[in-house]
Design a protein around this motif. Sequence first.
Motif, PDB file in Angstrom:
ATOM      1  N   ASN A   1       0.825  -1.209   0.000  1.00 52.29           N
ATOM      2  CA  ASN A   1       0.000   0.000   0.000  1.00 52.29           C
ATOM      3  C   ASN A   1       0.856   1.256   0.000  1.00 52.29           C
ATOM      4  O   ASN A   1       0.512   2.247  -0.618  1.00 52.29           O
ATOM      5  CB  ASN A   1      -0.923   0.018   1.212  1.00 52.29           C
ATOM      6  CG  ASN A   1      -2.146  -0.841   0.962  1.00 52.29           C
ATOM      7  OD1 ASN A   1      -2.561  -1.015  -0.181  1.00 52.29           O
ATOM      8  ND2 ASN A   1      -2.696  -1.418   2.016  1.00 52.29           N
TER       9      ASN A   1
ATOM     10  N   GLU B   1       6.486  16.575  -3.121  1.00 51.47           N
ATOM     11  CA  GLU B   1       5.172  16.303  -2.510  1.00 51.47           C
ATOM     12  C   GLU B   1       5.274  16.380  -0.994  1.00 51.47           C
ATOM     13  O   GLU B   1       4.391  16.908  -0.326  1.00 51.47           O
ATOM     14  CB  GLU B   1       4.690  14.892  -2.882  1.00 51.47           C
ATOM     15  CG  GLU B   1       4.032  14.772  -4.236  1.00 51.47           C
ATOM     16  CD  GLU B   1       3.371  13.400  -4.433  1.00 51.47           C
ATOM     17  OE1 GLU B   1       3.619  12.477  -3.616  1.00 51.47           O
ATOM     18  OE2 GLU B   1       2.619  13.251  -5.414  1.00 51.47           O
ATOM     19  N   HIS B   2       6.341  15.814  -0.481  1.00 48.65           N
ATOM     20  CA  HIS B   2       6.512  15.765   0.970  1.00 48.65           C
ATOM     21  C   HIS B   2       6.809  17.154   1.547  1.00 48.65           C
ATOM     22  O   HIS B   2       6.264  17.532   2.585  1.00 48.65           O
ATOM     23  CB  HIS B   2       7.629  14.787   1.324  1.00 48.65           C
ATOM     24  CG  HIS B   2       7.787  14.596   2.791  1.00 48.65           C
ATOM     25  ND1 HIS B   2       6.852  13.921   3.552  1.00 48.65           N
ATOM     26  CD2 HIS B   2       8.743  15.011   3.661  1.00 48.65           C
ATOM     27  CE1 HIS B   2       7.232  13.932   4.822  1.00 48.65           C
ATOM     28  NE2 HIS B   2       8.379  14.588   4.918  1.00 48.65           N
TER      29      HIS B   2
ATOM     30  N   ARG C   1      -1.351  10.118  -6.430  1.00 48.53           N
ATOM     31  CA  ARG C   1      -2.052  11.393  -6.677  1.00 48.53           C
ATOM     32  C   ARG C   1      -1.323  12.299  -7.658  1.00 48.53           C
ATOM     33  O   ARG C   1      -1.791  13.386  -7.971  1.00 48.53           O
ATOM     34  CB  ARG C   1      -2.185  12.177  -5.376  1.00 48.53           C
ATOM     35  CG  ARG C   1      -2.840  11.439  -4.243  1.00 48.53           C
ATOM     36  CD  ARG C   1      -4.329  11.664  -4.264  1.00 48.53           C
ATOM     37  NE  ARG C   1      -4.930  11.201  -3.028  1.00 48.53           N
ATOM     38  CZ  ARG C   1      -6.218  11.011  -2.876  1.00 48.53           C
ATOM     39  NH1 ARG C   1      -7.044  11.245  -3.866  1.00 48.53           N
ATOM     40  NH2 ARG C   1      -6.706  10.589  -1.736  1.00 48.53           N
TER      41      ARG C   1
ATOM     42  N   ARG D   1      -8.554   5.574 -11.909  1.00 46.96           N
ATOM     43  CA  ARG D   1     -10.004   5.712 -11.889  1.00 46.96           C
ATOM     44  C   ARG D   1     -10.498   6.221 -10.534  1.00 46.96           C
ATOM     45  O   ARG D   1     -11.361   7.077 -10.449  1.00 46.96           O
ATOM     46  CB  ARG D   1     -10.634   4.364 -12.211  1.00 46.96           C
ATOM     47  CG  ARG D   1     -11.903   4.458 -13.019  1.00 46.96           C
ATOM     48  CD  ARG D   1     -12.244   3.142 -13.651  1.00 46.96           C
ATOM     49  NE  ARG D   1     -12.061   2.069 -12.685  1.00 46.96           N
ATOM     50  CZ  ARG D   1     -12.936   1.084 -12.492  1.00 46.96           C
ATOM     51  NH1 ARG D   1     -14.037   1.044 -13.185  1.00 46.96           N
ATOM     52  NH2 ARG D   1     -12.690   0.119 -11.621  1.00 46.96           N
ATOM     53  N   HIS D   2      -9.942   5.669  -9.470  1.00 48.49           N
ATOM     54  CA  HIS D   2     -10.373   6.101  -8.139  1.00 48.49           C
ATOM     55  C   HIS D   2     -10.065   7.565  -7.870  1.00 48.49           C
ATOM     56  O   HIS D   2     -10.904   8.306  -7.389  1.00 48.49           O
ATOM     57  CB  HIS D   2      -9.662   5.266  -7.064  1.00 48.49           C
ATOM     58  CG  HIS D   2     -10.330   3.950  -6.837  1.00 48.49           C
ATOM     59  ND1 HIS D   2      -9.755   2.925  -6.141  1.00 48.49           N
ATOM     60  CD2 HIS D   2     -11.526   3.497  -7.233  1.00 48.49           C
ATOM     61  CE1 HIS D   2     -10.572   1.902  -6.116  1.00 48.49           C
ATOM     62  NE2 HIS D   2     -11.655   2.226  -6.773  1.00 48.49           N
ATOM     63  N   TYR D   3      -8.836   7.968  -8.175  1.00 49.28           N
ATOM     64  CA  TYR D   3      -8.421   9.305  -7.771  1.00 49.28           C
ATOM     65  C   TYR D   3      -8.757  10.381  -8.796  1.00 49.28           C
ATOM     66  O   TYR D   3      -8.963  11.529  -8.436  1.00 49.28           O
ATOM     67  CB  TYR D   3      -6.922   9.331  -7.466  1.00 49.28           C
ATOM     68  CG  TYR D   3      -6.568   8.551  -6.219  1.00 49.28           C
ATOM     69  CD1 TYR D   3      -7.390   8.609  -5.105  1.00 49.28           C
ATOM     70  CD2 TYR D   3      -5.430   7.762  -6.157  1.00 49.28           C
ATOM     71  CE1 TYR D   3      -7.087   7.894  -3.964  1.00 49.28           C
ATOM     72  CE2 TYR D   3      -5.115   7.040  -5.012  1.00 49.28           C
ATOM     73  CZ  TYR D   3      -5.946   7.114  -3.914  1.00 49.28           C
ATOM     74  OH  TYR D   3      -5.642   6.417  -2.791  1.00 49.28           O
ATOM     75  N   PHE D   4      -8.772  10.037 -10.050  1.00 41.08           N
ATOM     76  CA  PHE D   4      -8.974  11.066 -11.076  1.00 41.08           C
ATOM     77  C   PHE D   4     -10.238  10.836 -11.896  1.00 41.08           C
ATOM     78  O   PHE D   4     -10.626  11.689 -12.685  1.00 41.08           O
ATOM     79  CB  PHE D   4      -7.756  11.135 -12.009  1.00 41.08           C
ATOM     80  CG  PHE D   4      -6.468  11.477 -11.299  1.00 41.08           C
ATOM     81  CD1 PHE D   4      -6.136  12.801 -11.042  1.00 41.08           C
ATOM     82  CD2 PHE D   4      -5.608  10.485 -10.871  1.00 41.08           C
ATOM     83  CE1 PHE D   4      -4.953  13.118 -10.380  1.00 41.08           C
ATOM     84  CE2 PHE D   4      -4.424  10.794 -10.205  1.00 41.08           C
ATOM     85  CZ  PHE D   4      -4.105  12.115  -9.961  1.00 41.08           C
TER      86      PHE D   4
END
Lengths: 261, 367
Positions: free
Chosen positions: B34, B245-246, B291, B65-68
């Motif tokens: 994950n 990102e961090h 993301r 598909r889930h995020y965008f």
Amino acid sequence: MHDHFQNNDLFEVGGKKLTSRLFIGTGKYASDRIIPEVCDSSESCVITVALRRVDFNSTTDNVMQHIPPHMQLMPNTSGARTAEEAIRIARLAKAVGCGNWIKIEVITDNRYLLPDGYETVKATEILVQEGFEVFPYINPDLYVARDLVKAGAAAIMPLGAPIGTNRGLRTEEMINILIEEIDIPIIIDAGIGKPSHACQAMEAGADACLVNTAIATSENPILMGKAFAQAINAGRTAFLSGQAVTSKLASMSSPLTGFIR
Amino acid sequence: MGFFDEYKKYKEINIKACIESINEDLVNRAIHKNRLFIDDFAALISIAALPYLEQMAQKAHDIKRHYFGNTIHLFTPMYLSNFCNNHCLYCGFKHDLQILRYQMSFDEVEKEAQEIAKTGLKHILILTGDAPSKASMAYLKSCCNILKRYFSSISIEIYALEANDYKSLIDSGVDGLTIYQETYNETVYKELHPKGPKSNYHFRLDAPQRGAIAGMRNVNIGALLGLDDWQVEIFFLALHAKWLEHQYPQTEISISLPRMRPYDGCYDIKNSVSDRDMLQMIVAIRIFLPRCGITISTRESESFRNNILKLGITKISAGSTTAVGGHTMGDNQNNQFEISDTRSVDEMVAYLEKVHIQPLFKDWERF
């Protein structure tokens, strides 16, 4: 008796009486043209729209054209990174005729898309003063929720899991606390990946659920919308029927220890 | 603290050898995790991952598909000026090339904007060469003041700036920064950029960070694929994106994967990148950075773009030209490189709708 029960179970929120406890969205669809059919099959009467995606000057396709007129619009401030941005988006929403409901999303972390409680409370305080019915999207945090009640929010919208993850009610324990403690409507938003998740939330006593990704990205959004409607009704009915027995605070008849009285 | 401090940790390691030593067990583990670390990403871009490409593609498709959702953002580049003081060996606009140099007047910018706006596009990416005496800050700001009347989102792909200059462009309506390191290999970088302002590797490497500090909503980084070994380049590119990102969670970080194309002067591409390599890096990035936006330009062919749309790509250009004033001034200008997918915006939209992907024109505006 059952029908009578359900028909009288209207959901009052934001100055409206709603016949459905399923709120839907407009994002992530392969085509916006399917939206009217999803509104029908889901029987939903509230739909959220990301203002940042709406092109009000567009002469071509525009998501607003696909929203049936009977739907209650709930524009959202997706993309806002500060209270000030959220407030500007909300004012624009009202100015372009989207009504006075506003879902506040202030997100300052792009990886997890978790809401920023502090900025959300600030925006809510100001927008309530300006006459908006404010629906803030929050982490299920009791203190933030209480601040929002104090600020005059119409409801709170705690997340079940991070947006788009479809992981279900990962925050169940925290949401249970909100259900017990908070006296304004609780609408579970984000993370609901399957109808059974929505059913579980309603059974636990949530007032409504907002579902977008799970419907919009399913193979058949129309059928999935219907499945969510049924799951939400089932969960709600279970909650209403079992309320007295399962409430943690209800005074039980002490079947095991009553003998010492 | 900049990305170079992170980069240094890996600099003495032979990344290529590490990637080559990866076995299928590591790949299998990476696919099912994950939370992935950079060594998991290395596994996904290794040769050992090739038997798992279909499985990785399926996972990438689900994450996308889930995020965008079933959507793709559309944008188009607009070349303002091709004057350039740099000597990038691979570039069609490099200083010594005898090409027609031109910089659009404000009237021409407006006409070009009108022409592009007719297609319905709301997101524009403006480009210039590296010649601050021509495409100056004042010139760029005036262009933005024109463009913001036509487009809800303006990104820049220009020479590296100091943070206060980025800030001043943001104040003029810019919300996105695209800047490619070209190659993360310092030695190769020095060879390819022998002189001119761009020869400063570190100033360029830190530009995305300066953009994020200045308040850019989107920072898009990339490596020009073909300059050095793709696996090593992508390793550092992903590391860079993860680091940004961090450090800057407020900023949307995205990645472009420009594969080298021939230009009028031609450059011998030493490290060619196959379609399979491209596919592997796209799905690996999607799994490692769920993301993170991924952009594919019209450098890629129509058929290749069609096939990768569902595997993790979030943004594509359409109706592109790489010449200054390419939309209004005819074919008399030189191109920076050749475009492969020549479909118009309308044609692209029609194709996306046919394959059940919603084209998104607008994602932000200056509220």
